[in-house]
Design an enzyme around this catalytic site. Structure first.
Site: not given
Lengths: 426, 426
Positions: A16, A18-19, A84, A175, A305, A321
């Site tokens: 991954g 991501g952050f 994966v 949002e 997450d 995040a």
């Protein structure tokens, strides 16, 4: 391989980009005795907090995403674009979709989450969610195409075409609803001859008794009033019982007809985690130890997450995040400590607070004693997001794009790339 | 309809929002006695001269495209996103895909052209062309995915994955080959561990005896040398006899294996023109009168790439943006003159010259007595393109994006949005 591997070299596999995964890789990248492989399904890191701006045509995909291998250009990190398939935790192996095997000494698992439909997977066709750039572009195309079709007076859907339902009153739902209201009332103003976009109907459906659950009630109420002022119909304590094409069914047999239904209601961690064969919570997240490892496997970490990590007050940390970023840095440091023979300290999340944008010029901020909403909160929200985005892009372009958007309300990324016929169907 | 229509109001239908249609609409937009409808398959005007920059990840779709209805915001122009199915020139009607009928007093036909495969339509699957944003993103995804797959050591294609064939040595072919060479040698430098992108093989195949046919031979030779220096193998006098998956067959039974084959060899005007039932040239273009009308139909104009318009020296005008732009403005003026009872003068193309980019820092310029190549020509090319693009976008962002790209060689729009499995197949 171009790098020197010695007997001392330990193999780190990161799942991954991501952050969480990205920050773990950054913390480890200069270590001389590590051979690091980062695997991601996509080729880019995504600045997810602004994904709704892509879905609503204010930013381009390129503004909030960056090729992962460009981030690590010249660094001692192997980047693979791959899925994966399986993790073999006892045999210390990760198996990719092309059956390539990656052995590891340390494994960092940060595959993130997808939106989940509480077991009703059929709903996804009619109510797409928002997690990837592909999702965002799909929603953008559908939203914009709706107005095009309405202008063409497509029957029998003219009114439904200008109706939007957003399901889920968390930050993403708020949002999205706010941004759609802006599109209808600002961006598309004076663009059409046969329809008036300001007649757009926007419904925001939330199962709980307030919007933005983790915020205090008085702030959530302010957000609700702001949305209502923008023309959004907020429906609290409302459960979705079924979703069909262009129709959302709610309790008491009522329904709302809308061509655009957007799902922002639930998350489910990556299905890959099931191959770990460890206890998962009901969102499919791995229940980790206080050092983010799996019990009995001190070299396997689960972050972001995908991880159910206990914070203070016996609550799991939220899927945001800052948590992922801090966990990534922490695991990088932990591994370096283990290599030095030290025992890592438990992970502690430094909670700097939360923010949610409601629309242009309005936001909620909750940071310790600092609580508020309105224009000042929105300025703060903007600066924090621009600051982190620029740090990540090392570019000022985004700033200019934003300046134009925020001060002139321009949404110029309103491009529909697929033919209309295709978009109208599903 | 919101506007007032009186007996004096004439209905103008414009097919196509490219340079020709857009400029015709702009010339007519403020006329008090016209009711104007512009129909386009997409919702955006495209700055096509820079489309290859999107295909090669230097610019975002949003940088070179603009919603048509935003361009005419607040103007008295109806914009419809629709496909025209048929033109009935005798009944003065245009019929859309949803069977909507648009009656007209004046008709401006500017639907452009698609790439053509000389009757071998099956080739399109293996050798995509470059006309729309969708085409550009398709090529971008395939090009980038090739390097990702090569890094994963996908067998048996590792070498083919890093081979590229561009068919057609006109401006698009030259620009694509140059940009791919830059990607391989500059943008992807130090990005991979298992492959060296500078080993990429790039072939540019041209049937004629020189590249860039309309340019003098000595300039074309310079372009060729520049490409060869960048690592491109230029093959002149070479005919493509067949294209299969990952393989291009050329004369004498030879073939080149390559996962990426890009078609830049031929154009065919929009099939819609056939419904006009008038003589077409072999590229499917309408043979127009010197006032751009169809013989016998003084109120029907054909413009841009769809039009075979005789220039000086008994040659048809080339399919380039300046021709389309001038024709659009001319037709706008013509219609206004007709409404005043005046007879329009014949169309005359003011040839300001031609330009072609070869790579970063190199271009060809041919403008009357001014002929040249190299850095100065490239500076000129850049300024002309930035000038027109900014005029069209009214934004400076593109300038900054360009500055970064040209001075740092950054190509940050390198995002792959589809899963790799899908891209590897066709």
């Amino acid at each position: 391989m171009s790098r020197h591997e010695t007997e001392n070299t330990k193999r780190v596999v990161i799942i991954g980009g991501g952050f969480a995964g990205l920050n773990a890789a950054k913390a480890l990248q200069k270590h001389p005795h590590l051979s690091i492989t980062l695997v991601d399904k996509t080729n880019h890191h995504l600045f997810q907090p602004l994904l709704y701006q892509v879905a609503t045509a204010a930013l381009s995909p390129g503004d909030i995403a960056m090729p992962i291998r460009e981030i690590f250009r010249g660094q001692n990190i192997e980047v693979l674009m791959a899925t994966v398939e399986k993790i073999d935790k006892d045999d210390h192996k990760v198996i990719l979709d092309n059956q390539q095997v990656l052995p590891f000494d340390f494994l960092i698992i940060a595959p993130g989450a997808r939106h989940a439909y509480f077991g009703k997977d059929a709903w996804e066709t009619y109510a797409p969610g928002l997690k990837t750039l592909k999702d965002a572009l799909h929603i953008r195309e559908r939203v914009l195409a709706s107005f095009e079709l309405a202008e063409r007076k497509e029957q029998p859907f003219t009114e439904d075409l200008m109706s939007f339902v957003v399901i889920g009153g968390g930050p993403t739902g708020v949002e999205m609803a706010g941004a759609i209201a802006e599109i209808a009332h600002q961006s598309l103003k004076k663009n059409f001859k046969h329809i008036d976009p300001s007649h757009t109907k926007i419904y925001l459906i939330e199962g709980g008794k307030q919007l933005l659950a983790p915020y205090p009630e008085h702030l959530a109420k302010k957000a609700q009033k702001a949305l209502e002022k923008m023309g959004v119909t907020v429906m609290l304590n409302t459960r979705v019982t079924d979703i069909k094409e262009d129709e959302v069914f709610i309790s008491e047999g009522k329904s709302i007809k809308a061509h655009n239904i957007i799902w922002a209601a639930g998350n489910q961690a990556a299905p890959l985690l099931q191959s770990l064969q460890v206890p998962l919570d009901k969102q499919g997240r791995v229940l980790v130890q206080n050092d983010l490892t799996i019990a009995g496997y001190p070299h396997i970490f689960v972050l972001g997450d995908a991880s159910a990590c206990m914070g203070k007050n016996e609550n799991y940390l939220p899927a945001i995040a800052p948590v992922a970023t801090q966990q990534g840095r922490y695991v990088g440091k932990s591994i370096k400590n283990v290599l030095k023979g030290k025992t890592p300290k438990p992970f502690r999340y430094w909670d700097k607070g939360m923010m949610a944008a409601i629309g242009r010029y309005d936001a909620l901020v909750l940071s310790g004693p600092l609580q508020g909403s309105g224009f000042i909160a929105w300025i703060l929200w903007s600066f924090v997001h621009i600051y982190f985005l620029i740090g990540f892009r090392t570019k000022f372009i985004v700033f200019f794009q934003w300046a134009l958007y925020f001060f002139k309300g321009q949404r110029n990324i309103r491009l529909i790339l697929k033919p209309l016929e295709f978009l109208n169907k599903k």
